[in-house]
Design a protein around this motif. Structure first.
Motif, PDB file in Angstrom:
ATOM      1  N   ASN A   9       0.803  -1.221   0.000  1.00  0.00           N
ATOM      2  CA  ASN A   9       0.000   0.000   0.000  1.00  0.00           C
ATOM      3  C   ASN A   9       0.835   1.270   0.000  1.00  0.00           C
ATOM      4  O   ASN A   9       0.332   2.364   0.271  1.00  0.00           O
ATOM      5  CB  ASN A   9      -0.969   0.033   1.192  1.00  0.00           C
ATOM      6  N   VAL A  10       2.140   1.152  -0.280  1.00  0.00           N
ATOM      7  CA  VAL A  10       2.998   2.328  -0.427  1.00  0.00           C
ATOM      8  C   VAL A  10       2.967   2.752  -1.887  1.00  0.00           C
ATOM      9  O   VAL A  10       3.240   1.948  -2.781  1.00  0.00           O
ATOM     10  CB  VAL A  10       4.446   2.028   0.018  1.00  0.00           C
ATOM     11  N   ILE A  11       2.626   4.026  -2.152  1.00  0.00           N
ATOM     12  CA  ILE A  11       2.540   4.517  -3.526  1.00  0.00           C
ATOM     13  C   ILE A  11       3.950   4.658  -4.095  1.00  0.00           C
ATOM     14  O   ILE A  11       4.805   5.340  -3.511  1.00  0.00           O
ATOM     15  CB  ILE A  11       1.824   5.880  -3.571  1.00  0.00           C
ATOM     16  N   PRO A  12       4.231   3.991  -5.225  1.00  0.00           N
ATOM     17  CA  PRO A  12       5.571   4.107  -5.810  1.00  0.00           C
ATOM     18  C   PRO A  12       5.868   5.552  -6.219  1.00  0.00           C
ATOM     19  O   PRO A  12       4.979   6.272  -6.671  1.00  0.00           O
ATOM     20  CB  PRO A  12       5.501   3.181  -7.041  1.00  0.00           C
ATOM     21  N   GLY A  13       7.092   5.990  -6.061  1.00  0.00           N
ATOM     22  CA  GLY A  13       7.482   7.334  -6.461  1.00  0.00           C
ATOM     23  C   GLY A  13       8.645   7.833  -5.630  1.00  0.00           C
ATOM     24  O   GLY A  13       9.250   7.086  -4.848  1.00  0.00           O
ATOM     25  N   SER A  14       8.958   9.123  -5.816  1.00  0.00           N
ATOM     26  CA  SER A  14      10.047   9.773  -5.080  1.00  0.00           C
ATOM     27  C   SER A  14       9.443  10.643  -3.983  1.00  0.00           C
ATOM     28  O   SER A  14       8.437  11.329  -4.200  1.00  0.00           O
ATOM     29  CB  SER A  14      10.895  10.637  -6.023  1.00  0.00           C
ATOM     30  N   TYR A  15      10.074  10.623  -2.807  1.00  0.00           N
ATOM     31  CA  TYR A  15       9.571  11.370  -1.663  1.00  0.00           C
ATOM     32  C   TYR A  15      10.631  12.369  -1.205  1.00  0.00           C
ATOM     33  O   TYR A  15      11.835  12.121  -1.315  1.00  0.00           O
ATOM     34  CB  TYR A  15       9.223  10.425  -0.518  1.00  0.00           C
ATOM     35  N   ILE A  16      10.174  13.534  -0.716  1.00  0.00           N
ATOM     36  CA  ILE A  16      11.056  14.587  -0.233  1.00  0.00           C
ATOM     37  C   ILE A  16      11.213  14.431   1.275  1.00  0.00           C
ATOM     38  O   ILE A  16      10.238  14.521   2.022  1.00  0.00           O
ATOM     39  CB  ILE A  16      10.495  15.975  -0.577  1.00  0.00           C
ATOM     40  N   LYS A  17      12.440  14.152   1.690  1.00  0.00           N
ATOM     41  CA  LYS A  17      12.737  13.935   3.118  1.00  0.00           C
ATOM     42  C   LYS A  17      11.632  13.087   3.742  1.00  0.00           C
ATOM     43  O   LYS A  17      10.907  13.538   4.640  1.00  0.00           O
ATOM     44  CB  LYS A  17      12.881  15.275   3.847  1.00  0.00           C
TER      45      LYS A  17
END
Length: 403
Positions: free
Chosen positions: A126-134
């Motif tokens: 259930n974690v949305i794939p992508g890039s996260y900021i800090k």
């Protein structure tokens, strides 16, 4: 299975022998084909796992499979079924089923299977794939990331502003929470070349040059001329250069000379000058230069210069009285005492004595030189010959320091 080597019998048109084999040839071909057929009827080659048994009446083809560990062969209706009964490298316990654990799927499900193929994969976290900021992440005990979100970072800066320089205006600052600041150029907004002017660009570093010439207002030549006897060199200049202006060896001036400093000479050229209107050349606008080289007011009585030799710098030479006026001469043998007269001191002010670049400090200054300060009406004596040497008052007060 095809049998090679068949002989074709040629047959022509009905009732015509043309294009047909003779009866002898045709029967021979038939005989050969039968021999080939019977000779190859039992040539069935068994592949891997196949057994071929040639009997008098038929040929039997059957499987030749041997069951290994964990495998069972079942025969039914002419078919062979291969069944996995378990087994792990000779271990009789074997694998009886696959039960998915936490976060594991078997054939896309979290249900256990006990037969068939098992496709094992990770369950959706259930974690949305992508890039996260800090990012802020949660990790389970198996090392899987089970949640992730962007972090709103807050630092220690509470206010941001800009200090404008010359020609710059700042709007909207300082920013203490969120917002925008506007930077506006209030200085030179644009440059447009006029007549005789060229620019190297419209922004950034701009060089302004004079194009000149062509009647467009630019200067194409600069020259100097003199009608009073000045010596001119290097004139005119049409591109770049230096023009020299010098006094001649013998200068003739018919008008008055007005100056803000002291008039200095070697004493030779002043001996034949009659009383002239040289005003202010010693720093005192009320004094004039007399023909014998003495600066004094118009009301002063000037005695004649001693008859012999050049007098000393201070003029106080005779034992019975002051020497005649002759302050500009270099120090030499003491001349005879003038018949009459008085010592004349140059006039100045406190402001001029305090100015280290004034002529009173830079021209003719020497230790023991006396001068009259018209500001406090006292005589001051130079403590040395340098421009910064102190001036000591005659009343013993605080000396003046040129700066």
């Amino acid at each position: 299975m095809a049998i090679s080597g068949n002989l074709e019998i040629k047959v022509g048109l009905p009732n015509e022998s043309k294009g047909s084999d003779s009866l002898y040839t045709a029967f021979n071909k038939i005989n050969t084909n039968f021999n080939t057929l019977f000779g190859n009827a039992s040539k069935v080659v068994a592949g891997n796992g196949i057994t071929v048994t040639n009997n008098l009446t038929n040929t039997v083809i059957e499987t030749n499979l041997i069951a290994g560990d964990g495998i069972d062969l079942q025969y039914a209706n002419g078919a062979v079924t291969i069944i996995n009964t378990g087994g792990n490298g000779g271990n009789t316990s074997g694998i009886s089923g696959v039960v998915p654990g936490n976060g594991i799927l078997v054939n896309g499900s979290n249900l256990a299977i006990y037969s068939g193929n098992a496709n094992i994969s990770l369950a959706n976290s259930n974690v949305i794939p992508g890039s996260y900021i800090k990012p802020i992440v949660t990790i389970d005990h198996n090392g899987r990331i089970t949640s992730a979100s962007n972090n709103t970072v807050s630092g220690t800066v509470t206010s941001v502003g800009l200090n404008p320089g010359v020609g710059i205006a700042i709007g909207g600052g300082p920013v203490t929470t969120s917002g925008n600041m506007t930077v506006t150029n209030t200085g030179v907004l644009s440059l447009s070349p006029g007549t005789g002017i060229s620019l190297t660009g419209s922004n950034g570093n701009i060089t302004i040059s004079a194009t000149g010439g062509g009647g467009g207002g630019g200067v194409s030549s600069v020259g100097i001329s003199s009608t009073t006897g000045l010596l001119i060199s290097g004139s005119p200049i049409i591109s770049s250069g230096t023009i020299g202006v010098n006094l001649p060896a013998n200068l003739s001036i018919t008008s008055n000379i007005t100056a803000g400093g002291r008039f200095i000479g070697n004493g030779i050229g002043l001996t034949s000058i009659p009383q002239a209107n040289l005003v202010g050349v010693d720093g005192n606008a009320s004094n004039i230069l007399y023909g014998n080289g003495v600066f004094a007011s118009k009301a002063s009585t000037v005695g004649a210069t001693g008859a012999t030799g050049i007098t000393g710098a201070t003029g106080i030479t005779g034992p019975t009285g002051a020497t005649g006026i002759g302050a500009t001469g270099i120090t030499g043998p003491t001349g005879a005492t003038g018949p009459s007269g008085s010592t004349t001191l140059a006039f100045t002010t406190t402001a001029l004595l305090q100015t280290i670049t004034n002529a009173v400090n830079t021209v003719g200054k020497e230790a023991g030189l006396m001068i009259f300060n018209n500001t406090d009406k006292l005589i001051y004596v130079a403590g040395g010959a340098t421009p910064g040497s102190l001036w000591y008052p005659s009343d013993g007060g605080t000396p003046i320091t040129p700066v």
